[in-house]
Design a protein around this motif. Structure first.
Motif, PDB file in Angstrom:
ATOM      1  N   ARG A   1       0.823  -1.210   0.000  1.00 48.12           N
ATOM      2  CA  ARG A   1       0.000   0.000   0.000  1.00 48.12           C
ATOM      3  C   ARG A   1       0.857   1.260   0.000  1.00 48.12           C
ATOM      4  N   LYS A   2       1.990   1.220   0.703  1.00 48.97           N
ATOM      5  CA  LYS A   2       2.860   2.393   0.797  1.00 48.97           C
ATOM      6  C   LYS A   2       3.479   2.773  -0.546  1.00 48.97           C
ATOM      7  N   ILE A   3       3.792   1.779  -1.384  1.00 45.30           N
ATOM      8  CA  ILE A   3       4.429   2.097  -2.666  1.00 45.30           C
ATOM      9  C   ILE A   3       3.412   2.255  -3.793  1.00 45.30           C
ATOM     10  N   ARG A   4       2.161   1.808  -3.561  1.00 39.72           N
ATOM     11  CA  ARG A   4       1.130   1.923  -4.590  1.00 39.72           C
ATOM     12  C   ARG A   4       0.781   3.383  -4.824  1.00 39.72           C
ATOM     13  N   TYR A   5       0.866   3.837  -6.052  1.00 40.17           N
ATOM     14  CA  TYR A   5       0.600   5.198  -6.510  1.00 40.17           C
ATOM     15  C   TYR A   5       1.734   6.168  -6.203  1.00 40.17           C
ATOM     16  N   THR A   6       2.638   5.826  -5.285  1.00 40.32           N
ATOM     17  CA  THR A   6       3.776   6.707  -5.022  1.00 40.32           C
ATOM     18  C   THR A   6       5.016   6.262  -5.781  1.00 40.32           C
TER      19      THR A   6
ATOM     20  N   ILE B   1     -11.485  12.787  -4.779  1.00 47.47           N
ATOM     21  CA  ILE B   1     -10.809  11.513  -5.081  1.00 47.47           C
ATOM     22  C   ILE B   1      -9.305  11.671  -4.885  1.00 47.47           C
ATOM     23  N   VAL B   2      -8.776  12.776  -5.404  1.00 49.46           N
ATOM     24  CA  VAL B   2      -7.337  13.039  -5.301  1.00 49.46           C
ATOM     25  C   VAL B   2      -6.923  13.265  -3.847  1.00 49.46           C
ATOM     26  N   TRP B   3      -7.727  13.999  -3.091  1.00 47.11           N
ATOM     27  CA  TRP B   3      -7.372  14.270  -1.698  1.00 47.11           C
ATOM     28  C   TRP B   3      -7.366  12.985  -0.873  1.00 47.11           C
TER      29      TRP B   3
ATOM     30  N   HIS C   1      -1.460   8.747   1.733  1.00 51.24           N
ATOM     31  CA  HIS C   1       0.002   8.640   1.630  1.00 51.24           C
ATOM     32  C   HIS C   1       0.725   9.760   2.377  1.00 51.24           C
ATOM     33  N   GLY C   2       0.056  10.322   3.375  1.00 56.25           N
ATOM     34  CA  GLY C   2       0.744  11.207   4.301  1.00 56.25           C
ATOM     35  C   GLY C   2       0.692  12.687   4.010  1.00 56.25           C
ATOM     36  N   HIS C   3       0.014  13.119   2.956  1.00 57.33           N
ATOM     37  CA  HIS C   3      -0.087  14.552   2.670  1.00 57.33           C
ATOM     38  C   HIS C   3      -1.107  15.205   3.611  1.00 57.33           C
ATOM     39  N   GLU C   4      -0.776  16.398   4.095  1.00 58.33           N
ATOM     40  CA  GLU C   4      -1.618  17.052   5.089  1.00 58.33           C
ATOM     41  C   GLU C   4      -2.177  18.391   4.623  1.00 58.33           C
ATOM     42  N   ASP C   5      -1.600  18.980   3.587  1.00 55.99           N
ATOM     43  CA  ASP C   5      -2.027  20.295   3.118  1.00 55.99           C
ATOM     44  C   ASP C   5      -2.931  20.136   1.897  1.00 55.99           C
TER      45      ASP C   5
ATOM     46  N   LEU D   1      -0.335  11.535 -10.015  1.00 55.44           N
ATOM     47  CA  LEU D   1      -0.220  12.744  -9.207  1.00 55.44           C
ATOM     48  C   LEU D   1       0.945  12.679  -8.224  1.00 55.44           C
ATOM     49  N   LEU D   2       1.244  11.486  -7.697  1.00 53.26           N
ATOM     50  CA  LEU D   2       2.304  11.341  -6.689  1.00 53.26           C
ATOM     51  C   LEU D   2       3.640  10.931  -7.299  1.00 53.26           C
ATOM     52  N   ASN D   3       3.781  11.155  -8.612  1.00 54.91           N
ATOM     53  CA  ASN D   3       5.040  10.941  -9.334  1.00 54.91           C
ATOM     54  C   ASN D   3       5.617   9.530  -9.149  1.00 54.91           C
ATOM     55  N   PRO D   4       4.908   8.490  -9.581  1.00 58.07           N
ATOM     56  CA  PRO D   4       5.430   7.127  -9.446  1.00 58.07           C
ATOM     57  C   PRO D   4       6.634   6.881 -10.360  1.00 58.07           C
ATOM     58  N   ASP D   5       7.550   6.058  -9.904  1.00 56.72           N
ATOM     59  CA  ASP D   5       8.710   5.718 -10.723  1.00 56.72           C
ATOM     60  C   ASP D   5       8.287   4.898 -11.947  1.00 56.72           C
TER      61      ASP D   5
END
Length: 323
Positions: A83-88, A110-112, A118-122, A166-170
């Motif tokens: 889950r941590k690496i999915r989408y990131t 959906i994006v928020w 994945h830890g974003h707060e703003d 959006l989270l710039n996956p490799d």
């Protein structure tokens, strides 16, 4: 440098009649900075293969082999680690991308939800990035405040691409992302995928399709799958100009050609039907449809052999050194 190294991967499905061997001993690698194409008929295992890298849900299960992503075996990750690496780090634009967005939520919600997980707060920063990415794919910033059902098919496709990247996956997996689109929109999607790489939003792409003509426009290298096995891997231009496997040749012959009228040259299909993967033959899986079949094809599985620079194919007709 390889971003993903897949070795002898086996992904099966449990059924009351026994396991369906959808992916059965597949090996390949995806290098940083390249678009790697995967092609083949429906049912060849291409979508099963890429979805197994993201999320394996019953009745799908891992039956053997490894998939090393940035040195970590994806097959051995816990659900929390995955889950941590999915989408990131590893993301996917699913096959039915136009229906992948929650119809009860606005795009910005959906994006928020994804960013917050994945830890974003703003939230304001996330929505600012969303509007920037929407503009990048030629969508109005107003789309952020719309529901998926308010968007056309092409707009939903591009919105899904924004959410997935959006989270710039490799590594981005694009699974049949052009299959439900008209030719003009297909071109837009292909150009956007190139743009994502040029801008450094993603490092590498796996592009899955049944359309070899599209791969010629986007993929650096291509792997052809047949009945859960690798038939051929080569640089895309080399494969199209000099196919080595009978199945690849037949696939290319089945494509319509510009300027050629049907009354002068009819389209050629591949004879026969794909085999059942419940009980596949012990030899070459293509032998029941191959025009060059020999006796040994029925009993001996052909190894993947080198037939040119970075060009490998699995056929008893070919000489060369095993991979």
């Amino acid at each position: 440098m390889s971003l993903l190294e897949v070795r002898d991967l086996k992904i099966y499905y449990r059924t009351p009649m026994g396991p369906v061997k959808a992916v059965d001993g597949v090996s390949f690698d995806v290098r940083e900075g390249e678009v790697f194409g995967i092609a083949g008929e429906s049912g060849c295992g291409k979508s099963t293969l890429v979805h197994s890298l993201i999320l394996r849900k019953p009745p799908m299960f891992h039956a053997g082999g490894k998939a090393l992503f940035k040195g970590k075996d994806l097959m051995g990750l816990s659900e929390e680690e995955a889950r941590k690496i999915r989408y990131t780090e590893l993301s996917i634009i699913p096959q039915y991308a136009m229906n992948a967005l929650n119809p009860t939520k606005k795009i910005k919600d959906i994006v928020w939800d994804l960013a917050k997980e994945h830890g974003h707060e703003d939230r304001s920063e996330v929505e600012k990035l969303l509007r920037e990415r929407l503009a990048m794919v030629k969508l109005s910033p107003k789309v952020a405040d719309m529901y998926p059902v308010e968007l056309s098919g092409g707009m939903r496709q591009r919105a899904t691409m924004v959410v997935s990247t959006l989270l710039n996956p490799d590594l981005l997996i694009a699974d049949e992302v052009t299959s439900a689109l008209d030719v003009t929109t297909q071109r837009v999607v292909i150009e956007l995928l190139h743009h994502f790489m040029e801008e450094g939003i993603v490092k590498s792409i796996i592009f899955v399709t049944h359309d070899l003509a599209l791969l010629d426009k986007i993929a650096d290298r291509t792997m052809i799958l047949y009945a859960g096995k690798v038939a051929e891997i080569a640089p895309t231009e080399e494969m199209i100009s000099n196919p080595a496997h009978p199945y690849t040749k037949l696939l290319l012959d089945s494509l319509p050609k510009m300027g050629v009228q049907y009354k002068k040259q009819k389209l050629r299909g591949i004879p026969g039907y794909p085999i059942s993967l419940l009980n596949p033959p012990k030899g070459c899986r293509f032998y029941t449809r191959c025009p060059y079949v020999m006796e040994r094809c029925k009993d001996e599985e052909p190894p993947l052999v080198k037939v040119g620079e970075e060009h490998y194919a699995a056929c008893h007709l070919l000489g060369g050194d095993s991979e």
